[in-house]
Design a protein around this motif. Structure first.
Motif: not given
Length: 61
Positions: A56-61, A42-47, A21-31
């Motif tokens: 396969x190591x890539x976020x969908x949506x 979301x705790x950074x921007x929109x809530x 929604x707001x394109x804020x970085x949220x958490x880290x994941x590996x490949x």
């Protein structure tokens, strides 16, 4: 007994989970990450609440 038929792939790259929604970085994941059914707020921007889907190591949506 060790299974050598499927070699272990090391985690070579880390990426950010991004709020759709707001394109804020949220958490880290590996490949090597696989994730579905984890709902977070979301705790950074929109809530807003969204589902973390990593295939396969890539976020969908």
């Amino acid at each position: 007994m060790t299974d050598y038929s499927s070699p272990q792939i090391p985690a070579l790259r880390r990426s950010w989970v991004i709020c759709p929604y707001c394109k804020a970085k949220f958490a880290l994941h590996d490949n090597k990450a696989e994730c579905r059914g984890v709902f977070v707020k979301c705790t950074r921007g929109c809530g807003k609440e969204f589902e973390i889907i990593i295939v396969n190591g890539k976020q969908k949506r």
